[in-house]
Design a protein around this motif. Structure first.
Motif, short mmCIF file in Angstrom:
data_model
loop_
_atom_site.label_atom_id
_atom_site.label_comp_id
_atom_site.label_asym_id
_atom_site.label_seq_id
_atom_site.Cartn_x
_atom_site.Cartn_y
_atom_site.Cartn_z
N ALA A 1 0.80 -1.22 0.00
CA ALA A 1 0.00 0.00 0.00
C ALA A 1 0.83 1.27 0.00
CB ALA A 1 -0.93 0.01 1.23
N PHE A 2 2.05 1.20 0.56
CA PHE A 2 2.86 2.41 0.70
C PHE A 2 4.32 1.98 0.82
CE2 PHE A 2 4.18 6.46 2.68
CZ PHE A 2 3.38 7.37 1.99
N ILE A 3 5.22 2.79 0.28
CA ILE A 3 6.64 2.44 0.39
C ILE A 3 7.06 2.50 1.85
CG2 ILE A 3 7.62 4.76 0.12
CD1 ILE A 3 9.59 3.30 -1.94
N ALA A 4 7.96 1.61 2.24
CA ALA A 4 8.27 1.48 3.66
C ALA A 4 9.75 1.20 3.87
CB ALA A 4 7.42 0.37 4.29
N GLY A 5 10.58 2.23 3.72
CA GLY A 5 12.00 2.06 3.95
C GLY A 5 12.49 2.75 5.20
N HIS A 6 11.79 3.80 5.63
CA HIS A 6 12.16 4.54 6.84
C HIS A 6 11.06 4.36 7.88
CE1 HIS A 6 15.22 7.53 4.91
NE2 HIS A 6 15.45 6.28 4.59
N ALA A 7 11.43 4.47 9.14
CA ALA A 7 10.52 4.16 10.24
C ALA A 7 9.55 5.29 10.56
CB ALA A 7 11.34 3.83 11.49
N ILE B 1 2.87 -1.01 13.08
CA ILE B 1 4.06 -0.29 13.53
C ILE B 1 4.71 -1.02 14.70
CG2 ILE B 1 2.68 1.21 15.04
CD1 ILE B 1 4.71 3.47 14.35
N GLY B 2 6.02 -1.09 14.70
CA GLY B 2 6.75 -1.74 15.78
C GLY B 2 6.99 -0.79 16.94
N ASP B 3 7.31 -1.36 18.10
CA ASP B 3 7.55 -0.51 19.26
C ASP B 3 8.77 0.37 19.07
OD1 ASP B 3 9.64 -2.49 21.31
OD2 ASP B 3 8.82 -3.16 19.41
N GLY B 4 9.76 -0.09 18.29
CA GLY B 4 10.92 0.74 18.01
C GLY B 4 10.54 1.96 17.18
N ALA B 5 9.71 1.74 16.14
CA ALA B 5 9.30 2.85 15.28
C ALA B 5 8.40 3.83 16.02
CB ALA B 5 8.57 2.30 14.05
N MET B 6 7.76 3.37 17.11
CA MET B 6 6.91 4.27 17.89
C MET B 6 7.72 5.34 18.61
SD MET B 6 3.61 4.06 17.74
CE MET B 6 3.27 4.96 19.24
N THR B 7 9.05 5.20 18.66
CA THR B 7 9.87 6.24 19.30
C THR B 7 10.07 7.43 18.38
OG1 THR B 7 11.99 5.31 18.52
CG2 THR B 7 11.12 4.49 20.62
N GLY B 8 9.71 7.30 17.12
CA GLY B 8 9.88 8.39 16.17
C GLY B 8 8.80 9.45 16.34
N GLY B 9 9.20 10.71 16.23
CA GLY B 9 8.25 11.80 16.42
C GLY B 9 7.10 11.79 15.44
N LEU B 10 7.35 11.35 14.20
CA LEU B 10 6.29 11.34 13.20
C LEU B 10 5.14 10.42 13.62
CD1 LEU B 10 5.36 12.30 10.41
CD2 LEU B 10 6.57 10.36 9.41
N ALA B 11 5.46 9.33 14.32
CA ALA B 11 4.40 8.43 14.79
C ALA B 11 3.46 9.16 15.75
CB ALA B 11 5.03 7.21 15.48
N PHE B 12 4.02 9.99 16.62
CA PHE B 12 3.18 10.72 17.58
C PHE B 12 2.43 11.85 16.90
CE2 PHE B 12 5.93 8.41 20.37
CZ PHE B 12 5.10 8.09 21.43
N GLU B 13 3.00 12.44 15.87
CA GLU B 13 2.26 13.43 15.10
C GLU B 13 1.05 12.78 14.45
OE1 GLU B 13 4.80 15.60 12.40
OE2 GLU B 13 6.40 15.72 13.88
N GLY B 14 1.25 11.55 13.94
CA GLY B 14 0.13 10.83 13.35
C GLY B 14 -0.93 10.47 14.37
#
Length: 631
Positions: free
Chosen positions: A116-122, A150-163
């Motif tokens: 559905a979407f490209i997925a190279g960066h977290a 989404i993995g728990d590691g990727a949840m540390t990224g700020g973009l995840a919280f913006e989403g």
């Protein structure tokens, strides 16, 4: 090519529609076969093993419950999506994974409609999936489901919280699945990691709330149109009973879990129950990275991308000799420790890549002066800026392609203030099998216009050490060093470090017919190319520029005065990099040589081995020799 163990099951599944035709009591066997197939193929053809083994049951459950590709599954990063590739029409091509002209290592819509979407960066999945969910609502396609994994590691990224924040503020029916395995590539770090451990104490309440919700809904005593009131009641009740507040419910997102992510039938039951609920919701599942392959379960970091291995014994097949050159990343790691031993102001910072960039050596030697900040590149840069502002000398190591995420911080927080920090861009240039999302080819073009930056690149490991020493000793502002993935050229790399004067290149070879100007380790391909054309009587001068900024104008004046033909060679995009800098100088100073530029063309380069990609871009020694001869 690996064979399917249970041919009557996995070999009969060519797409998710076939999977949905399998009796549910056979899905445990499908999972076992899928897991073994991943192990079989990756033992011979290296890839990202641990993450995909951990999501086998989730992958089967998602495609069993949802009508993909009409329904969208958005994977975060994509390390966990190998099972997804196999089940979506790529089983027989799976042995070509990450090979030149084979299937890619990450989801990509160009490869399959199921991606559905490209997925190279977290950390991108929630934002992208929410956009899709809102788009379907605007198009009156509310029957289409969107799931972000989404993995728990990727949840540390700020973009995840913006989403997450935006998902709570706009109408949507997004389902977020938090795959919690306590691991990113290295161990997850930060407060969120501890929170996900603590939240498991609320299992009893979560089950009770879920059961009550189902019961009341069946009795038609509640409906999803009253979602906000229900959520407020749930949150108040939970706080009263458990003395805890759920982070996700704080975003007004319904939370379910945590549940066992390796129980495929229970996953299917839960997904069926919650998939049609109105509004955003989050299902928290607990999984084990490397599940089903004991060595990978016991050492998740080592088996994230283990290379070739013996699937029977679990022995990794490591081809390495003490006589071989070291990896650039290891030269960086050891050199950083050497420098830190002499100056306690030196600290190391990396965004979730301590093993990949070898910051682990610093962490072991000086644990209080080495920081893994999680998948947060922007924070890594600004955190380093804060350290530098108060007199520390941070070595901030970020993969080149990930530094794109911190571009604003680099300009606003570092360059404007002219802070003394050394920015090490690992995996600069073409990186090989990870492909377009990971090639670090844009850094020279996007960094060169920024004032106050010094930009450098080593020809070999000795230069890497010297540049690290130079950045530490002489810089009065931010000092960038870009270096490639893989091994260097020198077996004996522990030189006595010296300063390489800022803005000064060097002449490696005299010549009178053509001048070749190179920057970085790609210059070694130039050295080989010149050797190839020697027999043709072509006299080639070779200049290693060392610094892109400030560029050596004295050297360029010499080249402009002596040569009418110039070739520039760089391991980056040719638009805006070394070649552009040389052309600008020649035009500004009134020189009129014919200049040919060698580098990455204006397109996204596919995956493949470094030699294959060099040849594809005409950056290999043979292609450069051919250009010299024809020029």
């Amino acid at each position: 090519m690996a064979e399917c163990k249970n041919k009557h099951i996995l070999s009969s599944i060519n797409n998710p529609a076939d999977l949905r035709g399998v009796s549910q009591d056979k899905l445990v066997d499908v999972c076992a076969d899928l897991r073994q197939y991943i192990i079989d193929v990756l033992s011979e053809n290296p890839g990202h093993l641990g993450a995909s083994l951990g999501t086998v049951e989730l992958t089967v459950a998602l495609h069993y419950v949802f009508n993909t590709p009409y329904d969208r599954i958005v994977w975060d990063v994509g390390h966990q999506a190998y099972g997804h590739k196999i089940l979506t029409g790529r089983r027989d091509e799976f042995h070509t994974l990450r090979r030149f002209k084979g299937i890619g290592g990450f989801p990509n819509p160009k490869e399959s409609e199921y991606d559905a979407f490209i997925a190279g960066h977290a950390s991108t999945s929630i934002s992208a999936a929410m956009g899709m969910s809102v788009a379907f609502a605007l198009k009156n396609e509310q029957d289409r489901h969107v799931i972000a994994v989404i993995g728990d590691g990727a949840m540390t990224g700020g973009l995840a919280f913006e989403g997450l924040n935006n998902a709570s503020a706009n109408p949507n029916n997004l389902l977020i699945i938090l795959n919690d395995n306590d691991m990113a590539i290295d161990h997850s770090v930060g407060g969120l990691s501890q929170y996900l451990v603590d939240i498991t104490t609320s299992q009893t309440y979560n089950k009770m709330r879920y059961d009550v919700y189902r019961g009341l809904r069946k009795m038609k005593l509640i409906n999803d149109d009253r979602r906000e009131n229900i959520l407020r009641f749930n949150n108040s009740l939970k706080a009263l009973l458990t003395q805890q507040h759920n982070l996700f419910e704080g975003f007004s997102i319904r939370y379910f879990g945590p549940i066992d992510g390796h129980d495929v039938n229970y996953l299917i039951k839960i997904l069926n129950d919650i998939k049609d609920m109105q509004g955003p919701k989050l299902l928290h599942i607990k999984t084990k990275k490397g599940k089903g392959f004991k060595p990978a379960e016991e050492s998740a970091t080592e088996w994230h991308a283990p290379g070739r291995f013996n699937k029977e014994t679990g022995q990794r097949i490591v081809v390495h000799s003490l006589e071989e050159p070291q990896l650039y990343q290891d030269v960086f790691g050891h050199t950083l420790v050497e420098l830190a031993e002499k100056d306690d102001r030196i600290v190391g910072v990396t965004p979730a890549m301590p093993t990949g960039c070898s910051m682990t050596y610093m962490m072991k030697a000086f644990p209080d002066r080495a920081f893994d900040v999680g998948i947060a590149e922007g924070h890594a840069v600004t955190f380093s800026a804060g350290l530098a502002k108060e007199g520390m000398i941070p070595f901030c190591n970020v993969y080149s392609s990930f530094m794109q995420r911190a571009y604003d911080m680099l300009i606003h927080d570092v360059a404007i203030q002219k802070l003394h920090m050394v920015i090490c861009l690992d995996r600069a240039g073409l990186v090989g099998e990870d492909g377009a999302t990971h090639h670090g080819v844009f850094d020279m073009a996007y960094l060169r216009p920024v004032p106050n930056l010094v930009i450098s690149s080593p020809l070999n490991e000795l230069d890497l050490r010297n540049l690290m020493f130079t950045g530490y000793k002489t810089a009065n502002g931010p000092f960038v060093i870009r270096y490639p993935r893989g091994k260097g050229e020198k077996k004996d790399w522990r030189n006595e470090m010296t300063i390489l004067p800022v803005g000064k290149g060097r002449k490696l070879r005299e010549g009178k017919d053509i001048a070749v100007l190179s920057l970085g380790s790609i210059g070694n391909e130039v050295i080989k190319a010149i050797q190839m054309v020697e027999s043709k009587g072509i006299s080639v001068a070779h200049y290693d520029m060392v610094y892109l900024k400030p560029i050596d104008e004295e050297l360029l004046h010499e080249v402009g005065q002596k040569f009418t033909r110039i070739i520039t060679v760089e391991n980056g995009v040719i638009k805006g990099g070394l070649g552009s800098a040389v052309l600008e100088f020649m035009a500004d100073k009134g020189y009129t040589p014919l200049v040919k530029r060698v580098g990455v063309p204006d397109e996204f380069i596919e995956h493949g081995s470094i030699p294959e990609l060099y040849k594809l871009c005409n950056m290999d020694a043979e292609s450069i020799a051919g250009l010299i001869s024809s020029f």
